[in-house]
Design an enzyme around this catalytic site. Sequence first.
Site, PDB file in Angstrom:
ATOM      1  N   ILE A 180      -1.189   9.966  -0.523  1.00 13.71           N
ATOM      2  CA  ILE A 180      -1.070   9.837  -2.020  1.00 13.71           C
ATOM      3  C   ILE A 180      -1.609   8.720  -2.502  1.00 13.71           C
ATOM      4  CG2 ILE A 180       0.883   9.386  -3.766  1.00 13.71           C
ATOM      5  CD1 ILE A 180       2.723  10.954  -1.996  1.00 13.71           C
TER       6      ILE A 180
ATOM      7  N   ASP B 199      -0.258  -7.205   2.903  1.00 16.32           N
ATOM      8  CA  ASP B 199       1.128  -6.835   3.276  1.00 16.32           C
ATOM      9  C   ASP B 199       2.283  -7.044   2.345  1.00 16.32           C
ATOM     10  OD1 ASP B 199       3.661  -6.513   4.566  1.00 16.32           O
ATOM     11  OD2 ASP B 199       3.213  -7.816   6.319  1.00 16.32           O
TER      12      ASP B 199
ATOM     13  N   ASN C 251       2.725   2.110  -4.455  1.00 17.05           N
ATOM     14  CA  ASN C 251       2.662   3.176  -3.810  1.00 17.05           C
ATOM     15  C   ASN C 251       2.906   2.902  -2.284  1.00 17.05           C
ATOM     16  OD1 ASN C 251       1.622   6.099  -3.004  1.00 17.05           O
ATOM     17  ND2 ASN C 251       0.433   4.734  -1.617  1.00 17.05           N
TER      18      ASN C 251
ATOM     19  N   TYR D 166      15.478   4.990   4.119  1.00 14.55           N
ATOM     20  CA  TYR D 166      14.395   5.359   3.226  1.00 14.55           C
ATOM     21  C   TYR D 166      15.128   5.551   1.608  1.00 14.55           C
ATOM     22  CZ  TYR D 166      10.697   7.900   1.325  1.00 14.55           C
ATOM     23  OH  TYR D 166       9.548   8.432   0.321  1.00 14.55           O
TER      24      TYR D 166
ATOM     25  N   LYS E 225      14.469   3.612  -1.753  1.00 14.34           N
ATOM     26  CA  LYS E 225      13.885   4.305  -3.065  1.00 14.34           C
ATOM     27  C   LYS E 225      15.021   4.275  -4.082  1.00 14.34           C
ATOM     28  CE  LYS E 225       9.857   5.642  -1.366  1.00 14.34           C
ATOM     29  NZ  LYS E 225       8.703   5.160  -1.909  1.00 14.34           N
TER      30      LYS E 225
ATOM     31  N   VAL F 190       5.500  16.414  -0.245  1.00 11.40           N
ATOM     32  CA  VAL F 190       4.317  16.264  -0.363  1.00 11.40           C
ATOM     33  C   VAL F 190       3.404  16.532   0.870  1.00 11.40           C
ATOM     34  CG1 VAL F 190       2.275  14.854  -1.325  1.00 11.40           C
ATOM     35  CG2 VAL F 190       4.590  14.510  -2.184  1.00 11.40           C
TER      36      VAL F 190
ATOM     37  N   THR G  69       1.365  15.803   3.560  1.00  6.45           N
ATOM     38  CA  THR G  69       0.374  14.895   3.890  1.00  6.45           C
ATOM     39  C   THR G  69       0.454  14.596   5.311  1.00  6.45           C
ATOM     40  OG1 THR G  69       1.727  12.936   4.020  1.00  6.45           O
ATOM     41  CG2 THR G  69       0.993  13.330   1.629  1.00  6.45           C
TER      42      THR G  69
END
Length: 279
Positions: free
Chosen positions: A21, A78, A105, A172, A176, A205, A207
């Site tokens: 992305i 980083d 991102n 995760y 988010k 997505v 990927t």
Amino acid sequence: MSPGDGPRVAVVTGAARAGSIGRAIAARLLRDGLQVVISDLGGPLDTHPDYESAGASDLRDARDALGALGDVHALPCDVRRAGDVQALVDGAVERFGRFDVLVNNAGLGVGLTPVVELDEADWRLNLDVMATGVFLCSRAAARQMIEQGDGGRIVTIASQAAKTGLPLLSAYCAAKFAALGFTQSLAHELGPHAITVNAVCPGTVDTPLLAVKGGVYERYSAMAGITEEQYRKRVLRTIPLGRMATPDDIAQAVGFLVSPAAGYITGEAINVTGGQEMH
């Protein structure tokens, strides 16, 4: 929010990996006439040796590939470290003279496991990269934009997992969800400076990271007792548009949010999911 006679300058974190992305976003912004600084870790992830991070060669490859589209510069960063982040902002200003757009991102997928089996280090790594990293990058960018005095744009790549808790993704999701709350708060604070702050929330997505060992396909297909291909077909049935998102789909949304057409949009979290139902 005009930078004067020259092009606007954008920084995109997590932009090195081929098919990602981040690289698609950088390409879109270059096509739109922005000067772009791409960044990524640039080396192994010291706290999680099993995770295949983007290295220095990936960053060079991305710079070379994107160079055909416009003026691009590459810097390792980083996002967990304030010093690295400040060096990224300073490097962008040194190279191009200003800083107008930040795209948060950088992200990763580790700790895809039930909470009762989740390692504390994996929990912290998710929060460090995708919550603290968003804070550090946004803070440094906002300071520079405020000093310049002519506005700016901050866009964070969140997820549908920022709105819906999902099994095996507790760390995760937590990171988010935090990024979305931060986006809304920051939009209030930076509005008086003509800086908009928004998030893009992709669904599934397509990927390369989906198919890596220990990734989404492997873990969720095993949990369901089906093959990875069967799981992929199951996912497609949840998407009314009949296909997974591509990185370019996400990049299109980012391109809109940093364009003049989105000048009155702030504090929003825009879904780019094809209508996908998340369970």
